[in-house]
Design an enzyme around this catalytic site. Sequence first.
Site, PDB file in Angstrom:
ATOM      1  CE1 TYR A  48      12.860  11.337  20.907  1.00 54.51           C
ATOM      2  CE2 TYR A  48      11.611  11.707  22.913  1.00 54.51           C
ATOM      3  CZ  TYR A  48      12.807  11.449  22.284  1.00 54.51           C
ATOM      4  OH  TYR A  48      13.952  11.315  23.033  1.00 54.51           O
ATOM      5  CG  HIS A  75      14.475   7.274  19.244  1.00 59.50           C
ATOM      6  ND1 HIS A  75      15.801   7.358  18.854  1.00 59.50           N
ATOM      7  CD2 HIS A  75      14.009   8.558  19.249  1.00 59.50           C
ATOM      8  CE1 HIS A  75      16.105   8.635  18.630  1.00 59.50           C
ATOM      9  NE2 HIS A  75      15.041   9.373  18.862  1.00 59.50           N
ATOM     10  NE  ARG A 100      15.601  13.163  29.687  1.00 60.51           N
ATOM     11  CZ  ARG A 100      15.265  13.039  28.405  1.00 60.51           C
ATOM     12  NH1 ARG A 100      15.630  13.951  27.537  1.00 60.51           N
ATOM     13  NH2 ARG A 100      14.546  12.016  28.002  1.00 60.51           N
ATOM     14  CD  GLU A 157      11.586  10.325  12.176  1.00 58.20           C
ATOM     15  OE1 GLU A 157      10.408  10.733  12.054  1.00 58.20           O
ATOM     16  OE2 GLU A 157      12.475  10.971  12.751  1.00 58.20           O
ATOM     17  CG  ASP A 167      13.894  14.019  11.086  1.00 62.36           C
ATOM     18  OD1 ASP A 167      14.174  15.033  10.428  1.00 62.36           O
ATOM     19  OD2 ASP A 167      13.536  14.053  12.288  1.00 62.36           O
ATOM     20  CD  GLN A 184      18.388  16.690  17.953  1.00 60.58           C
ATOM     21  OE1 GLN A 184      19.017  16.064  17.104  1.00 60.58           O
ATOM     22  NE2 GLN A 184      17.337  16.189  18.546  1.00 60.58           N
ATOM     23  CE1 TYR A 227      16.372  19.071  24.335  1.00 64.84           C
ATOM     24  CE2 TYR A 227      18.716  19.555  24.222  1.00 64.84           C
ATOM     25  CZ  TYR A 227      17.652  18.961  24.863  1.00 64.84           C
ATOM     26  OH  TYR A 227      17.843  18.251  26.017  1.00 64.84           O
ATOM     27  CE  LYS A 239      15.856  16.316  14.885  1.00 61.93           C
ATOM     28  NZ  LYS A 239      15.952  14.862  14.854  1.00 61.93           N
ATOM     29  CB  THR A 244      14.317   7.726  15.714  1.00 64.73           C
ATOM     30  OG1 THR A 244      14.738   9.027  15.348  1.00 64.73           O
ATOM     31  CG2 THR A 244      15.388   6.711  15.379  1.00 64.73           C
TER      32      THR A 244
END
Length: 425
Positions: A137, A142, A151, A210, A242, A249, A253, A262, A358
Amino acid sequence: MTIKANDPSLKSWIEVPTDSDFPIQNIPFGIVSFGEGPKPATRIGNTVVDLSILADFGFFDELDIKDLSVFYEPVLNDFIALGKQARIAIRERLSELFCESCSELKTNEEACKLALKSIDEVEVLMPVAVGDYTDFYSSIEHATNVGIMFRDPDNALLPNWRHLPVGYHGRSSSIVVSGASIHRPKGQTKPNDEEPPVFGPSRLFDFELEMAFITSGQTSLGESISVDKAEDHIFGLVIFNDLSARDIQKWEYVPLGPFLSKSFGSVISPWVVTLEALEPFRVEGPNQEPEVFPYLKAHGKRNFDINLQVFIQPEKGEPSLVCRSNFKYMYWNMAQQLAHQTVNGCNINPGDMYASGTISGPTPDSYGSMLELSWRGTKPITLQDGSQRKFINDNDAIIMKGYAQNDKVRIGFGESVTKVLPANP
Ligand code: MN
């Protein structure tokens, strides 16, 4: 070390179209079927070369390769396991054989007839049996975009993000090669916060642009790979799509990370481009602040300038370019990722795959997923045929391309193509 195969002035006696991803300076490795089972191969222009035939005719006899059976196996894992020095030697030998000035193979009519095929005559297959698979990640753009959307815009990156390359262990069985048809997955989602979850086809089908590297090295449990040695354990790279079901998700998650959102399919480009072929395209990575731990401190140019593109092609329409990004944007580089993966003593094997996460750039047209491009569905994208997309529709094709280019040479990856089918009834 000078790599002769990278000399931009080299020309091949095999015709290479202008702007081909596969000039004689590339020499990628892959697996193709010539109609009689999978075989290791390379590609120059639109010509595919059966390495087993070259081995039959003794063209690799002078090389210090203990076991020539690697040229006959249905996946590249054992070939990859030969390691860096053998790989360099094989690539140099192939460069020599296909160079304009060399008549050794060119004048051997029988070998040429058996070994060389047009790309249209062969089926290009999965290059490796993927052992273990990690998805990182590592793009700061991203991670920041996702943090802003889900968030807190003021604290978009989680506290760990600049200290370590965040990643998770993914599913290797569902990694497949370009040309795959993938059904829209079904699963649990929770479209409405106030109501119970529902079951059905995912509504938010997405791609993630990716790159992935494939390891050649093998370590024992308990051993670590230093950041300075990490690249010696890397065979090469592919484009990695991906595929992601955003609604699945979001519900699944917490707290252990992505799972079924995924593992319904990830689609790679078929030709593994070696780290050696990418040497001319090294660039500095972004400045890392705060300073990273010594085990992650990478010296020199560890990023690679590789242009990346994503196209969406509706069932009856032309492909529309929806994203232009670049592998050079990665905050955490491959050497750091592999050093981090093994710092706890986790062992690696030839044929393991490590996806970058990503790859988004700084501008809205460089975001590497529909989630970001459509900003969570609030800014639909208009395709050439006038239709709009927030996410991916059934029967759309997702096409990813990648190439590195300077004023002398272009080293490309070809394509990762995914056809999206409706959910299975
Ligand atoms: Mn990913």
